[in-house]
Design an enzyme around this catalytic site. Structure first.
Site, PDB file in Angstrom:
ATOM      1  N   ARG A   1       0.813  -1.191  -0.059  1.00  0.00           N
ATOM      2  CA  ARG A   1      -0.042   0.044   0.054  1.00  0.00           C
ATOM      3  C   ARG A   1       0.840   1.119   0.208  1.00  0.00           C
ATOM      4  NH1 ARG A   1      -3.385  -2.661  -1.655  1.00  0.00           N
ATOM      5  NH2 ARG A   1      -5.698  -2.945  -0.882  1.00  0.00           N
TER       6      ARG A   1
ATOM      7  N   GLU B   1      -4.280   7.622  -5.289  1.00  0.00           N
ATOM      8  CA  GLU B   1      -4.465   6.893  -6.381  1.00  0.00           C
ATOM      9  C   GLU B   1      -5.781   7.108  -7.148  1.00  0.00           C
ATOM     10  OE1 GLU B   1      -4.265   2.653  -5.424  1.00  0.00           O
ATOM     11  OE2 GLU B   1      -2.137   2.879  -4.802  1.00  0.00           O
TER      12      GLU B   1
ATOM     13  N   HIS C   1      -1.741   0.251  -9.632  1.00  0.00           N
ATOM     14  CA  HIS C   1      -2.126  -0.766  -8.894  1.00  0.00           C
ATOM     15  C   HIS C   1      -2.973  -1.947  -9.286  1.00  0.00           C
ATOM     16  CE1 HIS C   1      -4.118  -0.850  -4.347  1.00  0.00           C
ATOM     17  NE2 HIS C   1      -3.833  -2.308  -4.982  1.00  0.00           N
TER      18      HIS C   1
HETATM   19  C1  OXD Z   1      -5.612  -6.209  -2.555  1.00  0.00           C
HETATM   20  C2  OXD Z   1      -5.050  -5.542  -3.551  1.00  0.00           C
HETATM   21  O1  OXD Z   1      -5.641  -5.541  -1.558  1.00  0.00           O
HETATM   22  O2  OXD Z   1      -4.930  -5.912  -4.708  1.00  0.00           O
HETATM   23  O3  OXD Z   1      -6.406  -7.202  -2.800  1.00  0.00           O
HETATM   24  O4  OXD Z   1      -4.391  -4.250  -3.400  1.00  0.00           O
END
Ligand code: OXD
Length: 313
Positions: A226, A255, A274
Site C-alpha cells: 500500500r 491513487e 495498482h
Molecule cells: C488487494 C490489492 O488488497 O490488490 O487485494 O491491493
C-alpha cells in the site's frame, strides 16, 4: 439470508453461492444502488477501498462484511470495530499474480526493458545497462502469503532471500529471518527490497528516509503493498538523491497517482496502476474463498481470514 455484493457477479459465481445456500437472496450492484438494498442485508461483500460509511449507517441486520481484496482499509471503519460484525478478507489468493508482478518489475530493471521500450518508440537501437538477479539478495518486508510466493520465485532465480518477521517460523524459501528491530541491518545487505506489509495503524508510514539511506545505492525498491506504508516524499527524495537505484511502484499515497507527482518523470521509476493482483482468475479464486467461508458462516464453524478489527489485519 441476503448477500449484497458490490461488484458485478457472473451467473457462474452466482450459482456457486446458491449451491452453498439455495435459499439466499444475492444482489450484485453498485455502491449507489446498494443504498436501497442495505437495510435488510446480512452479508456485505465489497472491495477494501470502498467507502461504506453511509451504507453502514443504514444497515440494520449486518452480520458479516467480506473484502474481495486483501486490504480492508475503508471497510474497517470506527463504528464497526466494537460491534459483533465479522470482517474477513481475501488474503491468500494474491500470491501468484502479485509475485509475477514483482518479478516483471524487477526483470524490467535488471534487463533494461523499461529503457528499451522507450528506445523502441523512438526506433533507437541502443544497448542499455543490464544486470543479473542470480546470487543477489532479495529482502521481503512483511512475510505473508504474497511474500512467501515472492521468496519461492526468487529461489528459482538463484537469489539469496531474507525477510523480517516478528515470530521465528520454519520458512522453506528464506535463508535468514530478521527481527523487525533489525530492519536496517537487513536493508544494508539487500540488492532488492520488496514491501508486502498490510496497511495497519502500525505500518502506516513504516518506511522512511532513514531506511532508504540504509539501503545499498544499487538497490531496487518494490512496493506492491500500500502507498501509505511508505512516506512517499521520503521515497521521492531518496530517488532524487540517488540513494537507491530504482523503484518499481504499484501503489501510491493517492491513487490514481496525481499528474503532478515527480515520480511520473523519473527514469529510474516504473509505475503500474495498482494492478499487481489483477488476473483473469481473480474472481474465480475470490468466489471460491467466499463460498467456502459462506458455508462455514452458515455452519457456525471457524471462518477463514477473520480480521482482528483492532489490529486491522
Ligand atoms: C488487494 C490489492 O488488497 O490488490 O487485494 O491491493
Amino acid at each position: 439470508m441476503k448477500i449484497l455484493v458490490l461488484n458485478q457477479l457472473s451467473s457462474r459465481h452466482m450459482d456457486q453461492l446458491l449451491r452453498v445456500d439455495p435459499a439466499s437472496e444475492i444482489v450484485s450492484c453498485t455502491l449507489k444502488e446498494a443504498e436501497q438494498h442495505i437495510a435488510d442485508t446480512d452479508i456485505l461483500v465489497a472491495w477494501g477501498s470502498t467507502h461504506i460509511e453511509n451504507l453502514f449507517a443504514k444497515a440494520k441486520q449486518l452480520k458479516w462484511i467480506h473484502a474481495l481484496s486483501a486490504g480492508v482499509e475503508n471497510l474497517n471503519i470506527a463504528p464497526l470495530i466494537d460491534q459483533h460484525i465479522i470482517l474477513t478478507n481475501s488474503k491468500g489468493i494474491h500470491g501468484i499474480p502479485v509475485s509475477e508482478h514483482v518479478f516483471a518489475l524487477l526483470l524490467s530493471f535488471t534487463r533494461g526493458l523499461h529503457l528499451c521500450a522507450k528506445n523502441q518508440q523512438a526506433k533507437v537501437w541502443k544497448r542499455v545497462y543490464t544486470d543479473e538477479l542470480y546470487e543477489k539478495t532479495l529482502a521481503i518486508i512483511g512475510l505473508g502469503s504474497i511474500g512467501r510466493e515472492v521468496a519461492k520465485k526468487a529461489k528459482a532465480f538463484g537469489m539469496n532471500v531474507v525477510a523480517t518477521k516478528r515470530e521465528v517460523t520454519a520458512e522453506i524459501f528464506i535463508d535468514r529471518l530478521y527481527n523487525p528491530a533489525e530492519l536496517d541491518d537487513m536493508l544494508a545487505i539487500s540488492d532488492v527490497v520488496v514491501v508486502a506489509l498490510p496497511l495497519t495503524p502500525e505500518t502506516h508510514n513504516y518506511i522512511q528516509r532513514q531506511h532508504f539511506t540504509a539501503m545499498k545505492k544499487t538497490a531496487y525498491f518494490i512496493n506492491i503493498a500500500r502507498g501509505d506504508v511508505v512516506v512517499e516524499a521520503d521515497l521521492i527524495a531518496a530517488l532524487q538523491a540517488e540513494e537507491i537505484q530504482g523503484a518499481g511502484l504499484d501503489v501510491f499515497m493517492n491513487e490514481p497517482l496525481p499528474k503532478t507527482s515527480p515520480l511520473w518523470e523519473m527514469p529510474n521509476v516504473i509505475i503500474t496502476p495498482h494492478s499487481a493482483a489483477m488476473s483473469p482468475y481473480y474472481m474465480d479464486r475470490a468466489m471460491k474463498l467466499f463460498a467456502d467461508n459462506l458455508s462455514r458462516f452458515i455452519e457456525k464453524t471457524d471462518m477463514h481470514n477473520v480480521i482482528d478489527k483492532y489490529k486491522g489485519y
